[in-house]
Every structure is written in structure tokens, then in C-alpha cells.
Write a protein that holds these residues in place. Sequence first.
Motif, PDB file in Angstrom:
ATOM      1  N   LEU A  90      12.675 -52.491   0.683  1.00 31.16           N
ATOM      2  CA  LEU A  90      14.133 -52.561   0.542  1.00 31.16           C
ATOM      3  C   LEU A  90      14.667 -51.283  -0.098  1.00 31.16           C
ATOM      4  CD1 LEU A  90      16.747 -54.128   0.818  1.00 31.16           C
ATOM      5  CD2 LEU A  90      16.280 -55.186  -1.400  1.00 31.16           C
ATOM      6  N   THR A 112      21.153 -54.175   3.328  1.00 31.85           N
ATOM      7  CA  THR A 112      21.213 -55.493   2.701  1.00 31.85           C
ATOM      8  C   THR A 112      22.224 -56.412   3.374  1.00 31.85           C
ATOM      9  OG1 THR A 112      22.839 -54.685   1.091  1.00 31.85           O
ATOM     10  CG2 THR A 112      20.519 -54.532   0.493  1.00 31.85           C
ATOM     11  N   GLY A 154      19.521 -61.489   3.248  1.00 33.42           N
ATOM     12  CA  GLY A 154      20.446 -60.432   2.862  1.00 33.42           C
ATOM     13  C   GLY A 154      20.856 -60.596   1.408  1.00 33.42           C
ATOM     14  N   ASN A 155      21.916 -59.909   1.032  1.00 28.82           N
ATOM     15  CA  ASN A 155      22.410 -59.969  -0.343  1.00 28.82           C
ATOM     16  C   ASN A 155      23.115 -61.290  -0.608  1.00 28.82           C
ATOM     17  OD1 ASN A 155      21.500 -57.696  -1.548  1.00 28.82           O
ATOM     18  ND2 ASN A 155      23.368 -56.497  -1.304  1.00 28.82           N
ATOM     19  N   TYR A 205      18.536 -59.788  -3.115  1.00 27.63           N
ATOM     20  CA  TYR A 205      18.168 -59.742  -1.704  1.00 27.63           C
ATOM     21  C   TYR A 205      17.147 -60.850  -1.476  1.00 27.63           C
ATOM     22  CZ  TYR A 205      16.655 -57.890   2.797  1.00 27.63           C
ATOM     23  OH  TYR A 205      16.361 -57.737   4.132  1.00 27.63           O
TER      24      TYR A 205
END
Length: 613
Positions: A406, A418, A534-535, A544
Amino acid sequence: MVARADKIAASGKKRRTVSLKLLMVAGFGGLMALAVGGVLAMSIYANFTNTFSFLNRQAIQLINRMERSIERDAQEAERVVRGLAQLYTAGEFEIGVPASQNSILMTLLLTERVVEHIEIVDKDGKRTGLARRPNNEIVTIDTAPQPSDTPNGNADALPLAATHDPVWNTPTMHRGHLFHTVSEALIRHQKTQGIAVAAVGAYSLNRIVSEIGRDNDTTALIVNADQEIIAYSRDPELFRDNPTIAIATFPDDAIKAYAAELNGTEEEHSRTIADNLQISSVTTEDGNDYIFLSREITTMSTRAYTLIAYFDAADVGSELRRALMAAVFGVLAFFLAVILAIVFGNRLSNPLMRIAASAKRFADLDLNSYAPLPKSRVREIDEQAGAMNSMHTALTQFGQYVPKELVRRLMQTGTEATRSVEWDITVMFTDVVGFTSMSEQLSAGDVVKMLNEHFELLCSQIESRQGTVDKFLGDGLMAFWGAPEADSDHASNAIEAARQIAASFQEDNLRRVKNGQPPLRLRIGIHTGSAVIGNIGSHDRHNYTVIGDIVNVASRLEQLGKELIEDDDIIILASADCRTAAGNPAHMTHAGSHELRGRRQPIDVFRLMTDKE
């Protein structure tokens, strides 16, 4: 030289440095300034000779950006209905049962901000689902079928096109707002049982044209096939009470003049420049000239939309004059910079190359092979080397808290890395059996040391098989495969990582017994499926991570190990979905069909056999 500098530093004397500017002035050559300056001058001349070609390219980029933004929003909506269709086929929810479907719809509404409401339509035309109002309030949709929803009274006739792929429908009006809907059939046992519908509101289009207008100092708008404006960058509030406004009556003199040209009442001044992009010049009643760019698209609608952006012709001319002045000053500044820039090349090139090589290692996140940059007598290079060394320390520490892959994606693509996406991934949960009672017999320091050694063992095997450690959960952890980089072998990699963990774990237990320490026992659960990744979090703090039922199933499989571990050091349980995705490896045995907490239907569970077994 480095050794001498270190010796001076050790003696306590202040190191003398020389300004880079002074070194550049000392070694400058005028011939190179004239040669490079001449090339620059000819380049500027050629650029102004091809001004209109440059403007054409800028126009294409502007309209292309608007089109890509609309396509991106459309793809997000398509992902929603496609994901719902897959989840329904897999039996993850039942149509018209709020307790079954609303948690899934809520997750999709929160992760796909473009979509404003999601409906599930059954065979009788009844609509249920969730909608997000402008104030972000989530409300329930529960609408009885209307007579028009079932043509000719046939209950088997669904109200929208029941296709196997996402299809965009004719835009609809609801409570004075314009919505664009995409639908896909919900199929189970090869029969269409309903339709998933996702709606994108006019807010999405107005947001796009507003961003385009602001970033490019222009006016952007979207016109439908009925010559009505549905989005306008300067004043989106115009559409609060009227979702569409006729182009001929729009309160903008330039647009009215453009509408008159479209109706053939003014002399036509349009031509196609490239990629179906039309460029037109219009003159308003007060004598102002404008340049219009337009292109037709069919995204989000069954009928074509026209993307339009226009500039004041006077602004274009002033931009050219400013570009000319900037070019003149640029040439002068360039000559001055060249005069001040050339210095003893060999003396400066080596430290700069080392800095560039270090930056390349940062970009590749190759922190282990980084060698600290030495000090330099050139002040600016010395400061830059110190900054690079400090950055290496910061990235090394940062990488211990965030997955390395990441971090690499963030460095390469920014926040796009993200962004929430829905992918097929594999999730693993681990837990040490009886750790709580074991830790009661140890000091806090011994507990921390044992956990660190245990997690080091697990993390090294997970990362060696392209896995990502999501979080630590007391004496357990959660990891996943298949993100942030897509990996078609995510299930196989997870299975292989579990085998390696088992081998290392059993070897570590032998070491513990040899040292007079009690052996540890470990449970692992693995599941493969579709999830949103994702975020997730607040505006100032994110994580994340993975969202979806796949996480619950993997956790339940790990907990199921309590019933099956018996006297073994380690038990690894995987779902049938994971085994299938991994290619049905031979070293997995069927462990029965089990009902997991929170799931209605039992699932087949397979046990991964370790080398000892």
C-alpha cells in the motif's frame, strides 16, 4: 574526501561549506548558453507558429477529461448492480427481505458515493431498497407495484430490462430531480427473479462540470437530446427547482447565441477538429465572441448527451499574449540560469547520481539496500543528503504501520491507491489457542516478546506469498490477498502461506519445547469471495481494510477450529470457495458441512493438511 570530512566533524570543528551558486558561477561557459538558448528560441517560435494545433489539443484534453469523469461515475454505478447480481446468485440475500438485503445495500451506499439510491425490484414490480438524501440521511424504499409496472397484468414481466449485464435506462424524474439508472437482472438457478437498480442523480453531473469549469477557467455544461441543459458549472443552483432548462431560454447570453446557431438562425461557424469534437465560434448580441467545444456521448443514458465547454475569445487572445511575455521572460531567465548553473560537472554529478539512485530505491520501497548518503562540502547537496537520510528513517518507520504494498501504491499513484473497489480476494484469520491463560503466567515483557516473535513468524510467511497484513487482533491477526494489487492467484497464495506458516510454527514449537517453554497452538480460517476494499474511517483518520461478508466467514472458520483442533498444534480450515479458487489442491480434506454463526446455510469446510499430518 568523505573520511577527511568525518575526521573534521569528529574533532569538533565547524565544517566549512561552499554555496552551490558560487561554484556554478565559477565554472560557467557562455558557448553552451548561446547554443541551448538558440534551441529554446526556435522551440518557442515553433510553438507559437502552431498555436491553433496547441489549442486543439487542449480542447480535446478538456472534453476527454469531462467524458472520463462521467464514465468513471457510470462504472461505479455499474459495479454496484453487478456486485448485487453476483451476491444474489451466490445466495447472500433474498429479494424483498430487508433483514437480508439492507446491510449489503447500506455498505454499497457508503462506499460508492456516486450512487444515491439502490433498489431491488421483484417479479411483481415491488421496489425495496435504500436511498441517500442530500443531507446524507439514509431512508428506506418500499414501493408497491404500480399498474404500469406489470404490462398487461403479467406478473412475470419485470418493469426494467432484465439483462445479464448492466444496462442504462432512460433518465427519469423523481420528486423534481433527474436520475440516471442502471439495472441488471438478479438470476438464481438460471431464472430471473428480479432486478438490481442503482441511480445516479444530477448532483454527479453538476459536480463533474463544476470541477472542469473551476480547474480550466471555463464554463462547462451538459445538454440532453431534447436540447435541455441538465448540468451547468457556473451555477448548479439553477437546477434546484428545474431539473432541466431549455437551452434556448437559458440565462446565459453566450449559450443563447450558441442555441441560435444550432437552430440555424445564425451563420454557422463550426467544424470537427478530432475525435468527434466540434469547435464553434459564436457572437452574442452585444458583440462578444466565444469559442464552443462539444462532443456527443451515450454514457448513463439511452439517448445521446452533448458535453460542452466554452471560452471567451478575448481570454484566449490574452492567454496567447501572456504566453508570449512568459516566453520572453523565460528565455532571459533560462540564459541567466544556464550562466549560473554550469559548474564543475564531475564534482557535482557523483553526489547527485547517488541522490537519484536513493530516490529510485524509495520509489521501489527498497529500503533494506539503502546506504546512508555521505556528507558533502556543497551546502545544498549536503542538506539534500541529510533530508534523504531522514526520509529513509521516516519511511522505514512508516512501513512498520502500513502494508508495504500500500505504501508503494501511495507513492506511485497518490490517494487513487486507496479508493474503494470491489474485488474477489482471500481473507485469513489466525488465533493462538489459550493465549489468555498462558499470558497470566508471564510478565508483561515476556508476553510482548512472545507475541512479537509469533507475529514475525506469521507476517514473514504472509508477505512472502504477496499477502497483506490488515490488522493485529490481540494474539491473532487478519490478512488478505488480492489487493491493493490485483492477483489472480490470491487463493493459491493464501493456501501456500498457510502451509508455510504451519511448517514454521511447528518448527518453532520444537524450539520452544527444547528451551523448556510450553508449545503454542494455532487456529487459522481462510475464505475467498467478493469484498469492498479501500479506505474506511473518518475525515482525519482512515484504515485501509476489507468490508463484506467474506470477513465474517473467515473469522467464523477460525473459530470453528475450536471444535476440530483436538490435540494438534495447528488447524487450518478453508471454505469450499477458497479451495475451488485455489484449484482444488490435493492436500485438503473434507471436514464436513458446518453451520457458521450469522449464516443461514451450512458451508462445506476443508482442512489443510500439514507436513506432520
